[in-house]
Design a protein around this motif. Structure first.
Motif, PDB file in Angstrom:
ATOM      1  N   ALA A 230      -6.039   9.573  -3.300  1.00 40.78           N
ATOM      2  CA  ALA A 230      -6.049  10.382  -4.655  1.00 40.78           C
ATOM      3  C   ALA A 230      -6.986   9.277  -5.783  1.00 40.78           C
ATOM      4  CB  ALA A 230      -4.644   8.420  -5.055  1.00 40.78           C
ATOM      5  N   VAL A 231      -7.515   8.692  -4.994  1.00 46.01           N
ATOM      6  CA  VAL A 231      -9.069   7.923  -5.720  1.00 46.01           C
ATOM      7  C   VAL A 231      -9.683   9.120  -6.755  1.00 46.01           C
ATOM      8  CG1 VAL A 231     -11.866   6.840  -6.084  1.00 46.01           C
ATOM      9  CG2 VAL A 231      -8.985   5.785  -5.026  1.00 46.01           C
ATOM     10  N   PHE A 232     -10.080   9.827  -5.797  1.00 43.52           N
ATOM     11  CA  PHE A 232     -11.032  10.988  -5.362  1.00 43.52           C
ATOM     12  C   PHE A 232     -10.670  12.153  -6.667  1.00 43.52           C
ATOM     13  CE2 PHE A 232     -13.900   8.945  -3.032  1.00 43.52           C
ATOM     14  CZ  PHE A 232     -15.366   8.868  -3.717  1.00 43.52           C
TER      15      PHE A 232
ATOM     16  N   HIS B 178      -0.886   2.945  -6.899  1.00 37.10           N
ATOM     17  CA  HIS B 178      -1.108   2.799  -7.967  1.00 37.10           C
ATOM     18  C   HIS B 178      -2.624   2.976  -9.144  1.00 37.10           C
ATOM     19  CE1 HIS B 178       2.634   5.465  -9.254  1.00 37.10           C
ATOM     20  NE2 HIS B 178       3.135   4.763  -7.883  1.00 37.10           N
ATOM     21  N   SER B 179      -2.415   1.444  -8.152  1.00 38.61           N
ATOM     22  CA  SER B 179      -4.067   1.058  -7.901  1.00 38.61           C
ATOM     23  C   SER B 179      -5.467   2.487  -8.052  1.00 38.61           C
ATOM     24  CB  SER B 179      -4.705  -0.091  -7.123  1.00 38.61           C
ATOM     25  OG  SER B 179      -3.790  -1.111  -7.568  1.00 38.61           O
ATOM     26  N   ALA B 180      -4.691   3.082  -6.721  1.00 36.23           N
ATOM     27  CA  ALA B 180      -5.774   4.016  -6.450  1.00 36.23           C
ATOM     28  C   ALA B 180      -5.714   5.412  -7.798  1.00 36.23           C
ATOM     29  CB  ALA B 180      -5.807   4.894  -5.355  1.00 36.23           C
ATOM     30  N   PHE B 181      -4.398   4.844  -8.107  1.00 39.27           N
ATOM     31  CA  PHE B 181      -4.165   6.272  -9.247  1.00 39.27           C
ATOM     32  C   PHE B 181      -5.297   5.886 -10.693  1.00 39.27           C
ATOM     33  CE2 PHE B 181      -0.537   8.476  -7.860  1.00 39.27           C
ATOM     34  CZ  PHE B 181      -1.401   9.205  -7.655  1.00 39.27           C
ATOM     35  N   ASN B 182      -5.425   4.514 -11.007  1.00 40.05           N
ATOM     36  CA  ASN B 182      -5.946   3.975 -11.780  1.00 40.05           C
ATOM     37  C   ASN B 182      -7.564   3.662 -11.498  1.00 40.05           C
ATOM     38  OD1 ASN B 182      -4.310   2.517 -14.882  1.00 40.05           O
ATOM     39  ND2 ASN B 182      -3.576   2.986 -12.881  1.00 40.05           N
ATOM     40  N   LEU B 183      -8.177   2.949 -10.441  1.00 44.20           N
ATOM     41  CA  LEU B 183      -9.274   3.585 -10.212  1.00 44.20           C
ATOM     42  C   LEU B 183      -9.840   5.062 -10.250  1.00 44.20           C
ATOM     43  CD1 LEU B 183      -9.452   1.117  -6.902  1.00 44.20           C
ATOM     44  CD2 LEU B 183     -10.607   1.005  -9.805  1.00 44.20           C
ATOM     45  N   ALA B 184      -9.190   6.226 -10.309  1.00 44.13           N
ATOM     46  CA  ALA B 184      -9.251   7.705 -10.680  1.00 44.13           C
ATOM     47  C   ALA B 184      -9.792   7.371 -12.064  1.00 44.13           C
ATOM     48  CB  ALA B 184      -8.185   8.043  -9.783  1.00 44.13           C
TER      49      ALA B 184
ATOM     50  N   ALA C  52      -5.708  -0.689 -17.099  1.00 44.25           N
ATOM     51  CA  ALA C  52      -5.638  -0.354 -16.420  1.00 44.25           C
ATOM     52  C   ALA C  52      -6.858  -1.013 -15.185  1.00 44.25           C
ATOM     53  CB  ALA C  52      -7.534   1.045 -16.190  1.00 44.25           C
ATOM     54  N   ILE C  53      -7.720  -2.433 -15.639  1.00 43.00           N
ATOM     55  CA  ILE C  53      -7.626  -3.303 -14.929  1.00 43.00           C
ATOM     56  C   ILE C  53      -5.982  -3.954 -14.699  1.00 43.00           C
ATOM     57  CG2 ILE C  53      -8.815  -5.938 -14.854  1.00 43.00           C
ATOM     58  CD1 ILE C  53     -10.956  -4.436 -16.382  1.00 43.00           C
ATOM     59  N   GLY C  54      -5.767  -3.645 -15.033  1.00 41.39           N
ATOM     60  CA  GLY C  54      -3.808  -4.966 -15.177  1.00 41.39           C
ATOM     61  C   GLY C  54      -3.844  -4.177 -13.944  1.00 41.39           C
ATOM     62  N   VAL C  55      -3.367  -3.253 -13.690  1.00 43.34           N
ATOM     63  CA  VAL C  55      -2.922  -2.207 -13.071  1.00 43.34           C
ATOM     64  C   VAL C  55      -3.305  -2.679 -11.399  1.00 43.34           C
ATOM     65  CG1 VAL C  55      -2.223  -0.131 -12.322  1.00 43.34           C
ATOM     66  CG2 VAL C  55      -2.218  -0.351 -14.909  1.00 43.34           C
ATOM     67  N   VAL C  56      -4.955  -2.498 -11.372  1.00 45.16           N
ATOM     68  CA  VAL C  56      -5.670  -2.592 -10.408  1.00 45.16           C
ATOM     69  C   VAL C  56      -5.442  -3.588  -9.694  1.00 45.16           C
ATOM     70  CG1 VAL C  56      -8.053  -2.591  -9.731  1.00 45.16           C
ATOM     71  CG2 VAL C  56      -7.087  -0.700 -10.805  1.00 45.16           C
ATOM     72  N   ILE C  57      -5.485  -5.192 -10.122  1.00 45.17           N
ATOM     73  CA  ILE C  57      -5.436  -6.471  -9.709  1.00 45.17           C
ATOM     74  C   ILE C  57      -3.634  -6.123  -9.544  1.00 45.17           C
ATOM     75  CG2 ILE C  57      -4.925  -9.100 -10.679  1.00 45.17           C
ATOM     76  CD1 ILE C  57      -7.354  -8.123 -12.178  1.00 45.17           C
ATOM     77  N   GLY C  58      -2.986  -6.310 -10.045  1.00 49.29           N
ATOM     78  CA  GLY C  58      -1.354  -6.421 -10.119  1.00 49.29           C
ATOM     79  C   GLY C  58      -0.550  -6.082  -9.037  1.00 49.29           C
ATOM     80  N   ALA C  59      -0.748  -4.532  -9.204  1.00 49.68           N
ATOM     81  CA  ALA C  59      -0.289  -3.284  -7.969  1.00 49.68           C
ATOM     82  C   ALA C  59       0.031  -4.533  -7.001  1.00 49.68           C
ATOM     83  CB  ALA C  59      -0.661  -2.058  -8.037  1.00 49.68           C
ATOM     84  N   PRO C  60      -0.935  -4.334  -5.940  1.00 54.78           N
ATOM     85  CA  PRO C  60      -0.882  -5.275  -4.659  1.00 54.78           C
ATOM     86  C   PRO C  60      -0.514  -6.249  -4.760  1.00 54.78           C
ATOM     87  CG  PRO C  60      -3.268  -4.936  -5.040  1.00 54.78           C
ATOM     88  CD  PRO C  60      -2.834  -4.195  -6.716  1.00 54.78           C
ATOM     89  N   LEU C  61      -0.639  -7.501  -5.481  1.00 52.96           N
ATOM     90  CA  LEU C  61      -0.869  -8.857  -6.084  1.00 52.96           C
ATOM     91  C   LEU C  61       0.808  -9.034  -6.332  1.00 52.96           C
ATOM     92  CD1 LEU C  61      -1.869 -11.701  -6.056  1.00 52.96           C
ATOM     93  CD2 LEU C  61      -1.559 -11.370  -8.890  1.00 52.96           C
ATOM     94  N   LEU C  62       1.425  -8.397  -7.197  1.00 53.96           N
ATOM     95  CA  LEU C  62       2.643  -8.659  -7.496  1.00 53.96           C
ATOM     96  C   LEU C  62       3.535  -7.978  -6.114  1.00 53.96           C
ATOM     97  CD1 LEU C  62       2.778  -8.160 -11.006  1.00 53.96           C
ATOM     98  CD2 LEU C  62       3.521 -10.030  -9.695  1.00 53.96           C
TER      99      LEU C  62
END
Length: 426
Positions: A217-219, A338-344, A48-58
């Motif tokens: 999405a987060v909530f 998708h970062s929002a979904f993984n934060l959720a 999940a950390i990979g998703v949150v970091i990678g989504a906006p960065l990549l």
């Protein structure tokens, strides 16, 4: 269905399998590496950390990369991450492999959603995006149970080797089936080029409606994972089902997700915000209902399917919403969703676990999830109200401009005044 959507679905199947299969393999991984099950559970968080970091960065790095090439590159990174996971000699390297495998997740779905929408016929963009997401839902019906069974029989490494092969197949399918799509034409000038494109994407991400969509999405989706994270414990501790039936329960949840994805596409194409409101409202109600149906085995199983359906029905309208509001630069916004979904995912699991630890009982995550869904619904409704007011203001300004231009037709000076006024409004 265009064959390109099939390629996207195959890739989504591999991503969905590797994301969720670790949950079923935690005891096997813990035994093999000599760590506790809670420590092995950090492997889920690492992805999940990979998703949150990678989504906006990549997504930001690839703003000027042709879409097909970007998809293939992201799938290549996903494949390398899963190979690193399968071959990891110890716990630390396994954590790193999971982060690496998660990095391309959000960016792939963000770029894939933009591609799917561009390939769709007019008025069917949401259906195309939902078709891509079908691969993710089918992974929960087929990929995760089979991957868990394979890992239990041949070792957890075998599961991730198979996912690596799926990644290679997906790369080939993307290369062959996805057509070349030129990047959207932009105005030239000082803002042209990679830097200008990135600034345009960042501005779109900062739009109020986009931010409210991400917050929804987060909530809202956190309500799903407040329950899903502890579903296995609920059905064994409260419903009284055997541990061997947990795989079936999770597969039923996947069936519900698939039904929700199938329904979300045409509903979103027809009425985006009402679909989102209805899904979040239904999610809150059915989570409350599960607090009571969980005590009756057949009712609990039916409710699990419904939770999966209405929960996943929120994903397509949320994806289309942020893409629509960031329509001139949608890639970064779509990936950040998708970062929002993984934060959720992480936030929902934390909230549900906190309720259990506080002594509120095994069924308390259902009520926590309902409360989170209501918060998400409130944010969505607020966004809709603000959007409606903004549309009214824009409509009034347009009407005033039209009247000025019409009056300007009586004299050359009036025409010039009307043109100046129109430029000011725009």
């Amino acid at each position: 269905m265009p064959l390109a959507l099939l390629a996207l679905s195959v890739a989504a199947f591999g991503i969905g399998t590797t994301e969720f299969v670790m949950m079923g393999l935690l005891p096997n991984v813990a035994d093999d590496l000599g760590v506790s099950v809670p420590a092995a559970g950090h492997l889920v968080s690492a992805y999940a950390i990979g998703v949150v970091i990678g989504a906006p960065l990549l997504a930001a790095v690839g703003v000027r990369v042709p879409r097909r090439r970007m998809l293939i590159a992201l799938m290549g990174l996903f494949t390398v991450g899963n190979l690193a996971t399968a071959l990891a000699p110890g716990y630390g390297t396994l954590l790193a492999g999971r982060v690496l495998a998660g990095l391309p997740h959000g960016a792939f779905f963000g770029v894939g959603a933009v591609v799917a929408a561009r390939l769709a016929r007019e008025g069917r963009a949401a259906r195309a995006v939902a078709t891509m997401f079908l691969g993710l839902t089918v992974a929960n019906i087929v990929g995760v149970p089979l991957g868990t069974a394979l890992g239990q029989q041949l070792g957890w490494r075998a599961t991730f080797l198979v996912v690596t092969v799926i990644g290679l197949v997906a790369m080939g399918a993307l290369a062959v089936l996805v057509p070349h799509l030129p990047l959207e034409r932009r105005d030239g000038g000082a803002g042209a080029g990679v830097g200008g494109e990135l600034r345009r994407e960042l501005r779109a991400l900062g739009d109020r409606q986009v931010l409210l969509g991400l917050l929804t999405a987060v909530f809202g989706f956190a309500g799903v994972f407040a329950l899903y994270s502890y579903l296995a414990s609920m059905v064994t501790e409260v419903t009284g089902l055997a541990e061997s039936s947990v795989t079936v329960v999770l597969a039923l949840f996947g069936v519900g997700m698939t039904l929700g994805a199938l329904a979300a596409g045409p509903l979103t194409d027809r009425a985006l915000r009402p679909t989102l409101y209805g899904a979040l409202g239904a999610l809150a109600l059915v989570l409350v209902a599960f607090r009571f149906t969980v005590h009756v085995p057949w009712a609990a199983l039916v409710t699990v399917v419904v939770i999966g359906a209405v929960g996943f029905m929120t994903t397509t309208p949320l994806q289309m919403l942020v893409m629509e509001k960031a329509r001139h630069a949608p890639t970064l916004a779509a990936a950040s969703n998708h970062s929002a979904f993984n934060l959720a995912n992480a936030g929902g699991a934390w909230a549900g676990g906190t309720a259990i630890a506080a002594g509120w009982g095994w069924t308390s995550p259902a009520l926590v999830g309902a409360a989170l869904a209501v918060v998400g619904l409130g944010i969505a409704v607020l966004a809709g109200v603000l959007d409606g007011r903004g549309a009214s203001v824009r409509g009034s300004a347009s009407a005033r401009r039209s009247r000025v231009v019409a009056r300007g037709g009586e004299s050359g000076a009036g025409v010039r005044a009307g043109a100046a006024d129109g430029a000011g409004v725009r």
